[in-house]
Motif scaffolding. Structure first.
Motif, PDB file in Angstrom:
ATOM      1  N   TYR A 189      53.413   5.511 -22.630  1.00  0.00           N
ATOM      2  CA  TYR A 189      53.221   6.291 -23.848  1.00  0.00           C
ATOM      3  C   TYR A 189      51.736   6.480 -24.104  1.00  0.00           C
ATOM      4  CZ  TYR A 189      52.753   1.673 -26.149  1.00  0.00           C
ATOM      5  OH  TYR A 189      52.380   0.406 -26.506  1.00  0.00           O
ATOM      6  N   GLU A 190      51.421   7.386 -25.004  1.00  0.00           N
ATOM      7  CA  GLU A 190      50.054   7.662 -25.435  1.00  0.00           C
ATOM      8  C   GLU A 190      50.071   7.867 -26.940  1.00  0.00           C
ATOM      9  OE1 GLU A 190      46.370  10.839 -24.577  1.00  0.00           O
ATOM     10  OE2 GLU A 190      48.127  10.728 -23.244  1.00  0.00           O
ATOM     11  N   TYR A 191      49.078   7.341 -27.631  1.00  0.00           N
ATOM     12  CA  TYR A 191      49.030   7.486 -29.084  1.00  0.00           C
ATOM     13  C   TYR A 191      47.581   7.483 -29.552  1.00  0.00           C
ATOM     14  CZ  TYR A 191      47.984   2.459 -29.475  1.00  0.00           C
ATOM     15  OH  TYR A 191      47.394   1.225 -29.384  1.00  0.00           O
ATOM     16  N   GLU A 192      47.384   7.854 -30.811  1.00  0.00           N
ATOM     17  CA  GLU A 192      46.061   7.871 -31.435  1.00  0.00           C
ATOM     18  C   GLU A 192      46.117   7.090 -32.743  1.00  0.00           C
ATOM     19  OE1 GLU A 192      44.623  11.823 -31.927  1.00  0.00           O
ATOM     20  OE2 GLU A 192      44.936  12.371 -29.823  1.00  0.00           O
ATOM     21  N   PRO A 193      45.303   6.039 -32.875  1.00  0.00           N
ATOM     22  CA  PRO A 193      45.297   5.278 -34.133  1.00  0.00           C
ATOM     23  C   PRO A 193      44.909   6.126 -35.348  1.00  0.00           C
ATOM     24  CG  PRO A 193      44.245   4.029 -32.383  1.00  0.00           C
ATOM     25  CD  PRO A 193      44.486   5.398 -31.838  1.00  0.00           C
ATOM     26  N   ASP A 194      43.994   7.098 -35.158  1.00  0.00           N
ATOM     27  CA  ASP A 194      43.576   8.008 -36.244  1.00  0.00           C
ATOM     28  C   ASP A 194      43.006   7.240 -37.449  1.00  0.00           C
ATOM     29  OD1 ASP A 194      44.166  10.309 -34.880  1.00  0.00           O
ATOM     30  OD2 ASP A 194      46.236  10.397 -35.595  1.00  0.00           O
ATOM     31  N   GLY A 195      42.877   7.930 -38.575  1.00  0.00           N
ATOM     32  CA  GLY A 195      42.446   7.312 -39.826  1.00  0.00           C
ATOM     33  C   GLY A 195      40.954   7.280 -40.042  1.00  0.00           C
ATOM     34  N   PHE A 224      40.949  -1.558 -37.588  1.00  0.00           N
ATOM     35  CA  PHE A 224      41.600  -2.464 -36.646  1.00  0.00           C
ATOM     36  C   PHE A 224      43.091  -2.143 -36.698  1.00  0.00           C
ATOM     37  CE2 PHE A 224      44.089  -6.400 -36.177  1.00  0.00           C
ATOM     38  CZ  PHE A 224      43.778  -6.722 -34.868  1.00  0.00           C
ATOM     39  N   VAL A 225      43.693  -1.859 -35.534  1.00  0.00           N
ATOM     40  CA  VAL A 225      45.073  -1.382 -35.486  1.00  0.00           C
ATOM     41  C   VAL A 225      45.852  -2.164 -34.437  1.00  0.00           C
ATOM     42  CG1 VAL A 225      46.569   0.615 -35.050  1.00  0.00           C
ATOM     43  CG2 VAL A 225      44.355   0.938 -36.187  1.00  0.00           C
ATOM     44  N   VAL A 226      47.089  -2.515 -34.754  1.00  0.00           N
ATOM     45  CA  VAL A 226      47.992  -3.155 -33.801  1.00  0.00           C
ATOM     46  C   VAL A 226      49.200  -2.251 -33.601  1.00  0.00           C
ATOM     47  CG1 VAL A 226      49.398  -5.176 -33.268  1.00  0.00           C
ATOM     48  CG2 VAL A 226      47.238  -5.450 -34.514  1.00  0.00           C
ATOM     49  N   CYS A 227      49.494  -1.962 -32.336  1.00  0.00           N
ATOM     50  CA  CYS A 227      50.615  -1.087 -31.976  1.00  0.00           C
ATOM     51  C   CYS A 227      51.625  -1.878 -31.153  1.00  0.00           C
ATOM     52  CB  CYS A 227      50.104   0.111 -31.182  1.00  0.00           C
ATOM     53  SG  CYS A 227      51.392   1.273 -30.666  1.00  0.00           S
ATOM     54  N   GLN A 228      52.895  -1.696 -31.457  1.00  0.00           N
ATOM     55  CA  GLN A 228      53.968  -2.399 -30.761  1.00  0.00           C
ATOM     56  C   GLN A 228      54.685  -1.451 -29.790  1.00  0.00           C
ATOM     57  OE1 GLN A 228      56.905  -4.042 -33.388  1.00  0.00           O
ATOM     58  NE2 GLN A 228      58.166  -4.881 -31.759  1.00  0.00           N
ATOM     59  N   ASN A 229      55.058  -1.994 -28.636  1.00  0.00           N
ATOM     60  CA  ASN A 229      55.860  -1.244 -27.680  1.00  0.00           C
ATOM     61  C   ASN A 229      57.324  -1.339 -28.124  1.00  0.00           C
ATOM     62  OD1 ASN A 229      57.268  -0.172 -25.507  1.00  0.00           O
ATOM     63  ND2 ASN A 229      56.009  -1.191 -23.958  1.00  0.00           N
ATOM     64  N   PHE A 238      50.469  -2.540 -37.860  1.00  0.00           N
ATOM     65  CA  PHE A 238      49.445  -3.086 -38.765  1.00  0.00           C
ATOM     66  C   PHE A 238      48.161  -2.284 -38.597  1.00  0.00           C
ATOM     67  CE2 PHE A 238      45.803  -5.758 -39.754  1.00  0.00           C
ATOM     68  CZ  PHE A 238      46.163  -6.256 -40.995  1.00  0.00           C
ATOM     69  N   HIS A 239      47.483  -2.053 -39.714  1.00  0.00           N
ATOM     70  CA  HIS A 239      46.145  -1.473 -39.651  1.00  0.00           C
ATOM     71  C   HIS A 239      45.386  -1.884 -40.901  1.00  0.00           C
ATOM     72  CE1 HIS A 239      46.270   1.723 -42.763  1.00  0.00           C
ATOM     73  NE2 HIS A 239      47.564   1.724 -42.524  1.00  0.00           N
ATOM     74  N   THR A 240      44.092  -1.988 -40.753  1.00  0.00           N
ATOM     75  CA  THR A 240      43.226  -2.288 -41.891  1.00  0.00           C
ATOM     76  C   THR A 240      41.861  -1.667 -41.639  1.00  0.00           C
ATOM     77  OG1 THR A 240      42.312  -4.054 -43.300  1.00  0.00           O
ATOM     78  CG2 THR A 240      42.374  -4.480 -40.947  1.00  0.00           C
ATOM     79  N   SER A 273      47.178 -12.634 -37.035  1.00  0.00           N
ATOM     80  CA  SER A 273      48.359 -13.364 -36.591  1.00  0.00           C
ATOM     81  C   SER A 273      49.470 -12.386 -36.247  1.00  0.00           C
ATOM     82  CB  SER A 273      48.836 -14.333 -37.678  1.00  0.00           C
ATOM     83  OG  SER A 273      50.117 -14.858 -37.359  1.00  0.00           O
ATOM     84  N   VAL A 274      49.969 -12.452 -35.011  1.00  0.00           N
ATOM     85  CA  VAL A 274      51.057 -11.581 -34.593  1.00  0.00           C
ATOM     86  C   VAL A 274      52.340 -11.946 -35.335  1.00  0.00           C
ATOM     87  CG1 VAL A 274      52.508 -10.891 -32.638  1.00  0.00           C
ATOM     88  CG2 VAL A 274      50.037 -11.178 -32.316  1.00  0.00           C
ATOM     89  N   ASN A 275      52.624 -13.238 -35.456  1.00  0.00           N
ATOM     90  CA  ASN A 275      53.862 -13.675 -36.107  1.00  0.00           C
ATOM     91  C   ASN A 275      53.895 -13.316 -37.589  1.00  0.00           C
ATOM     92  OD1 ASN A 275      54.729 -14.768 -33.677  1.00  0.00           O
ATOM     93  ND2 ASN A 275      53.987 -16.819 -34.141  1.00  0.00           N
ATOM     94  N   LYS A 276      52.741 -13.455 -38.265  1.00  0.00           N
ATOM     95  CA  LYS A 276      52.676 -13.146 -39.694  1.00  0.00           C
ATOM     96  C   LYS A 276      52.351 -11.684 -39.962  1.00  0.00           C
ATOM     97  CE  LYS A 276      51.251 -17.824 -41.016  1.00  0.00           C
ATOM     98  NZ  LYS A 276      50.197 -18.653 -41.665  1.00  0.00           N
ATOM     99  N   ASN A 277      51.912 -10.983 -38.929  1.00  0.00           N
ATOM    100  CA  ASN A 277      51.531  -9.569 -39.037  1.00  0.00           C
ATOM    101  C   ASN A 277      50.522  -9.339 -40.152  1.00  0.00           C
ATOM    102  OD1 ASN A 277      51.532  -6.849 -38.329  1.00  0.00           O
ATOM    103  ND2 ASN A 277      53.185  -6.340 -39.740  1.00  0.00           N
ATOM    104  N   LYS A 278      49.454 -10.137 -40.123  1.00  0.00           N
ATOM    105  CA  LYS A 278      48.386  -9.969 -41.110  1.00  0.00           C
ATOM    106  C   LYS A 278      47.114 -10.642 -40.617  1.00  0.00           C
ATOM    107  CE  LYS A 278      49.238 -14.065 -44.006  1.00  0.00           C
ATOM    108  NZ  LYS A 278      49.503 -14.535 -45.384  1.00  0.00           N
TER     109      LYS A 278
END
Length: 378
Positions: A189-195, A224-229, A238-240, A273-278
């Motif tokens: 896949y391909e994506y753009e975090p943008d923002g 800072f962005v986290v993308c899941q497969n 997640f993004h901040t 934290s991946v488990n807490k998603n924050k």
């Protein structure tokens, strides 16, 4: 008897007071500067010793214009000076120039293992061999003989790159990210975090299981962005926005167990934290982080500012344990079997594991129980 009882009570109160202070300060980043000596130091100007046993562990290094391999016992088993550029892993290395073509790569003994059959700059990640093609927007993956397996083409310059056994991920100057299947080179896949006002990928990494990609992207509202497969489809979970932004490439790295992401933002270290998603921690640091390693007990950060390198020791509870600094033209850090190795200019040093402070607690607790009078209870 009264004297003995009084002494026991005094010792008990002193011990309790110490424990209170211990727990209070143990929860604080003390910023302690270590001045201890390494267990051994290798001088890179000394003779190479190519003989080692199967029990000895081997690690590759690059410092200054030197490249080579050393063992955990302190033997320098291979050393080579290179005039231009080099890439190395614990298995292979290659040296090349700006006109790189059919470049050879070698094992840790200096034996040629093959030639990459493409023109471009090689990049070695463990046993995975890539070649970045002229123009800086496309790359190939090669097998362990140097033959091309597949090619990933683009017209936009590559600005970030990461690789694991199953996947390769690349970030581009237009703010896009690709996930590639290493088996055949297909784009998953391909994506753009943008923002952000100006899109560019400044840093990225992929989790050990290939399930997540974390990135730092953009200028003016840097994120800072986290993308899941999600079944081979990108899903941003997640993004901040970052308070301070940088114009430089940013270090970003998943922990060995894949539970956390460590990333360098302008002015410090962020921990997700991946488990807490924050975001669970932000630590202010005065210099830019150029390397991050970890063992079972610590996260080691190597920072650089004004030719001064600093190694920070961060506990896995994210409490800053201490640091030490040194002047050098070039430096690296590396962990092997839970041991920290620090290279600077012409030396490589092995540092001992830090004494477990929990042992101090256990000793004091035993002393307290031993001296406490029978009519005193917790």
């Amino acid at each position: 008897m009264k004297t003995k009882k009084s002494v026991s009570i005094i010792i008990s109160f002193i011990t309790i007071a110490f424990l209170i202070l211990y727990f209070f300060f143990a929860a604080k980043p003390l910023g302690k500067e270590y001045l201890y000596n390494p267990e051994w130091t290798i001088n890179l100007n000394s003779s190479v010793n190519p003989n080692f046993s199967d029990d000895e562990k081997i690690a590759g290094f690059k410092v200054g214009q030197s490249i080579g391999y050393f063992t955990d016992s302190g033997k320098l088993i291979y050393l080579n000076s290179y005039p231009n550029k080099a890439t190395i892993s614990d298995k292979y290395f290659s040296t090349y120039n700006t006109q790189a073509n059919l470049t050879s790569f070698y094992d840790f003994k200096g034996n040629e293992k093959g030639k990459v059959n493409s023109t471009g700059f090689p990049a070695i990640y463990e046993n995975r061999i890539y070649v970045f093609l002229p123009g800086g927007s496309s790359y190939t993956a090669c097998d362990e003989s140097g033959n091309r397996k597949w090619i990933n083409e683009n017209v936009i310059p590559i600005t970030a790159f990461a690789s694991i056994d199953k996947y390769t991920t690349s970030g581009y100057a237009d703010g896009s990210i690709r996930l590639i299947d290493n088996s055949d080179g297909t784009t998953v896949y391909e994506y753009e975090p943008d923002g952000s006002d100006y899109t560019i990928i400044l840093g990225l990494d992929i989790s050990p299981d290939g399930k997540y990609i974390a990135s730092i992207s953009g200028k003016n509202k840097q994120r800072f962005v986290v993308c899941q497969n999600d079944n081979n489809k990108p899903k941003i979970i997640f993004h901040t926005y970052l308070d301070e932004q940088t114009n430089k490439r940013s270090l970003i790295k998943f922990s060995k167990d894949g539970k956390f992401v460590y990333f360098n933002y302008e002015g410090g270290l962020g921990i997700y934290s991946v488990n807490k998603n924050k975001l669970v921690k932000k630590i202010t640091l005065p210099q830019r982080i150029i390397n991050l390693q970890e063992n079972d007990d610590f996260i080691f950060l190597l920072t650089l500012g004004n030719n001064t390198y600093t190694v920070y020791l961060l506990e896995k509870s994210f409490v800053m344990q201490g640091h030490f600094s040194f002047q050098a033209e070039s430096a690296f850090i590396k962990t092997m079997d839970n041991i920290l190795y620090v290279g600077k200019d012409n030396t490589i040093s092995k540092f001992p594991r830090k004494f477990d402070t929990s042992k101090i607690f256990q000793i004091i607790l035993l002393l307290m129980l031993y001296h406490l009078p029978n009519n005193h209870h917790f």
